[in-house]
Scaffold this motif. Structure first.
Motif, PDB file in Angstrom:
ATOM      1  N   GLU A   9      -2.021  10.563   7.022  1.00  0.00           N
ATOM      2  CA  GLU A   9      -1.938  11.253   5.724  1.00  0.00           C
ATOM      3  C   GLU A   9      -0.496  11.194   5.196  1.00  0.00           C
ATOM      4  OE1 GLU A   9      -4.576  12.333   3.906  1.00  0.00           O
ATOM      5  OE2 GLU A   9      -5.828  11.591   5.518  1.00  0.00           O
ATOM      6  N   ASN A  10      -0.369  10.553   4.035  1.00  0.00           N
ATOM      7  CA  ASN A  10       0.953  10.378   3.422  1.00  0.00           C
ATOM      8  C   ASN A  10       1.786  11.653   3.401  1.00  0.00           C
ATOM      9  OD1 ASN A  10       1.377   7.598   2.176  1.00  0.00           O
ATOM     10  ND2 ASN A  10      -0.704   8.053   1.521  1.00  0.00           N
ATOM     11  N   GLN A  64      -7.252   3.759   7.615  1.00  0.00           N
ATOM     12  CA  GLN A  64      -6.282   3.795   6.512  1.00  0.00           C
ATOM     13  C   GLN A  64      -4.844   3.732   7.017  1.00  0.00           C
ATOM     14  OE1 GLN A  64      -7.490   7.496   4.622  1.00  0.00           O
ATOM     15  NE2 GLN A  64      -8.666   6.360   3.097  1.00  0.00           N
ATOM     16  N   VAL A  65      -3.981   3.284   6.123  1.00  0.00           N
ATOM     17  CA  VAL A  65      -2.538   3.390   6.325  1.00  0.00           C
ATOM     18  C   VAL A  65      -2.033   4.418   5.311  1.00  0.00           C
ATOM     19  CG1 VAL A  65      -2.222   1.058   7.213  1.00  0.00           C
ATOM     20  CG2 VAL A  65      -2.116   1.440   4.733  1.00  0.00           C
ATOM     21  N   ALA A  94       0.857  -1.201   0.000  1.00  0.00           N
ATOM     22  CA  ALA A  94       0.000   0.000   0.000  1.00  0.00           C
ATOM     23  C   ALA A  94       0.890   1.248   0.000  1.00  0.00           C
ATOM     24  CB  ALA A  94      -0.916  -0.031   1.219  1.00  0.00           C
ATOM     25  N   CYS A  95       0.244   2.418   0.043  1.00  0.00           N
ATOM     26  CA  CYS A  95       0.998   3.669  -0.008  1.00  0.00           C
ATOM     27  C   CYS A  95       1.934   3.839   1.184  1.00  0.00           C
ATOM     28  CB  CYS A  95       0.046   4.849  -0.126  1.00  0.00           C
ATOM     29  SG  CYS A  95      -1.279   4.832   1.094  1.00  0.00           S
ATOM     30  N   HIS A 113      -2.858   9.092  -6.909  1.00  0.00           N
ATOM     31  CA  HIS A 113      -3.224   8.043  -5.955  1.00  0.00           C
ATOM     32  C   HIS A 113      -4.751   7.933  -5.865  1.00  0.00           C
ATOM     33  CE1 HIS A 113      -2.812   6.648  -1.428  1.00  0.00           C
ATOM     34  NE2 HIS A 113      -3.636   5.890  -2.113  1.00  0.00           N
ATOM     35  N   LYS A 114      -5.395   9.018  -5.483  1.00  0.00           N
ATOM     36  CA  LYS A 114      -6.829   8.938  -5.201  1.00  0.00           C
ATOM     37  C   LYS A 114      -7.696   8.986  -6.460  1.00  0.00           C
ATOM     38  CE  LYS A 114      -7.250   8.346  -0.801  1.00  0.00           C
ATOM     39  NZ  LYS A 114      -7.931   7.162  -0.245  1.00  0.00           N
ATOM     40  N   LYS A 154      -9.396  -4.778   8.998  1.00  0.00           N
ATOM     41  CA  LYS A 154      -9.086  -3.616   9.832  1.00  0.00           C
ATOM     42  C   LYS A 154      -8.591  -4.041  11.211  1.00  0.00           C
ATOM     43  CE  LYS A 154     -10.413  -0.688   6.619  1.00  0.00           C
ATOM     44  NZ  LYS A 154      -9.384  -0.180   5.705  1.00  0.00           N
TER      45      LYS A 154
HETATM   46  N1  LIG Z   1      -5.637  10.402   2.445  1.00  0.00           N
HETATM   47  C1  LIG Z   1      -4.864   9.270   2.884  1.00  0.00           C
HETATM   48  C2  LIG Z   1      -5.208   8.077   2.030  1.00  0.00           C
HETATM   49  C3  LIG Z   1      -4.422   6.862   2.420  1.00  0.00           C
HETATM   50  C4  LIG Z   1      -4.934   5.640   1.694  1.00  0.00           C
HETATM   51  O1  LIG Z   1      -5.701   5.730   0.727  1.00  0.00           O
HETATM   52  N2  LIG Z   1      -4.488   4.487   2.136  1.00  0.00           N
HETATM   53  C5  LIG Z   1      -4.958   3.263   1.557  1.00  0.00           C
HETATM   54  C6  LIG Z   1      -3.818   2.326   1.247  1.00  0.00           C
HETATM   55  S1  LIG Z   1      -2.864   2.916  -0.140  1.00  0.00           S
HETATM   56  C7  LIG Z   1      -5.869   2.591   2.561  1.00  0.00           C
HETATM   57  O2  LIG Z   1      -5.529   2.482   3.719  1.00  0.00           O
HETATM   58  N3  LIG Z   1      -7.023   2.146   2.083  1.00  0.00           N
HETATM   59  C8  LIG Z   1      -7.972   1.447   2.878  1.00  0.00           C
HETATM   60  C9  LIG Z   1      -9.209   2.234   3.106  1.00  0.00           C
HETATM   61  O3  LIG Z   1      -9.339   3.366   2.595  1.00  0.00           O
HETATM   62  O4  LIG Z   1     -10.091   1.717   3.810  1.00  0.00           O
HETATM   63  C10 LIG Z   1      -3.374   9.564   2.785  1.00  0.00           C
HETATM   64  O5  LIG Z   1      -2.980  10.288   1.882  1.00  0.00           O
HETATM   65  O6  LIG Z   1      -2.611   9.047   3.597  1.00  0.00           O
END
Ligand SMILES: N[C@@H](CCC(=O)N[C@@H](CS)C(=O)NCC(=O)O)C(=O)O
Length: 210
Positions: A65-66, A51-52, A9-10, A105-106, A35
């Motif tokens: 947040e990345n 989220q990670v 993942a990111c 990404h999004k 989760k």
């Molecule tokens: N806005 C968050 C988005 C992070 C994100 O999309 N993480 C993904 C993995 S790449 C995730 O955890 N997705 C699972 C979910 O949204 O439930 C950031 O930039 O950190």
């Protein structure tokens, strides 16, 4: 520090920054579907967004947040030189972090990779891909890195580009982007983080299929 991550993942970008910095950290794997952390904790209780990445700092508070986590780590380990000291250059790094996070990404990769996204949603996302990758292609034809030397924006972009083959995005159409991705991926810390997380990803897939 404790980094909550899911394989491939990111959050791989934050792991890479920690490796680049030679920093000591605990890496806690999160099952993104259930989760739950692999050590049995309810991840919703840790990050209400589920989220990670999420980073438990040495002081004990949680950062998500990345863009924020990557900048925090780069600032915590300045000797790694992953964020330029010059204010204008830093502003451009933040511009790239915003671009990667929101435009690539999004807007593009999340819908393309989400099995729950409809064909229409995927087509909409694929339609957005060209302009964004064209923008990167134009920049990377002229520059080796997104801003000045190698840094956190390159690390994040390389992670997002890892997903291209799984998302049906053929980088052959953007040769400078493809060459850049290959180049960044050859860095020792990047390659190590990728190799380790790919093995964890395969194990996760194997357990889910069993
Ligand atoms: N806005 C968050 C988005 C992070 C994100 O999309 N993480 C993904 C993995 S790449 C995730 O955890 N997705 C699972 C979910 O949204 O439930 C950031 O930039 O950190």
């Amino acid at each position: 520090m404790e980094l909550f991550f899911s394989p491939m993942a990111c959050s791989l970008a934050s792991r890479t920054v920690l490796y680049e910095a030679g920093a000591d950290a605990r890496f806690t794997q999160v099952d993104g579907k259930a989760k739950r952390t692999l050590d049995g904790r309810d991840y919703w209780q840790i990050n209400p967004m589920g989220q990670v990445p999420a980073l438990r700092t040495a002081q004990g508070w949680l950062l998500t947040e990345n863009a924020a986590v990557l900048q925090y780590l780069a600032e915590a380990f300045p000797a790694a030189g992953l964020l330029p000291p010059d204010a204008d250059a830093r502003a451009r790094v933040r511009q790239w972090l915003g671009f990667i996070g929101t435009e690539l990404h999004k807007a593009v990769f999340v819908p393309l990779l989400d099995p729950k996204a409809s064909t229409d949603v995927k087509a909409y996302a694929m339609d957005k891909a060209a302009l964004r990758l064209d923008t990167l292609q134009a920049h990377l034809q002229q520059h080796d890195h997104l801003e000045g030397g190698y840094g956190i924006a390159d690390i994040y972009l390389a992670v997002v580009l890892n997903w291209a083959p799984y998302a049906g995005v053929d980088l052959d159409a953007w040769p400078a982007v493809k060459a850049y991705h290959r180049r960044i991926s050859q860095r020792e810390a990047v390659a190590r983080a990728l190799r380790e997380e790919f093995a964890l990803y395969q194990e996760e897939q194997r357990l889910r299929a069993a």
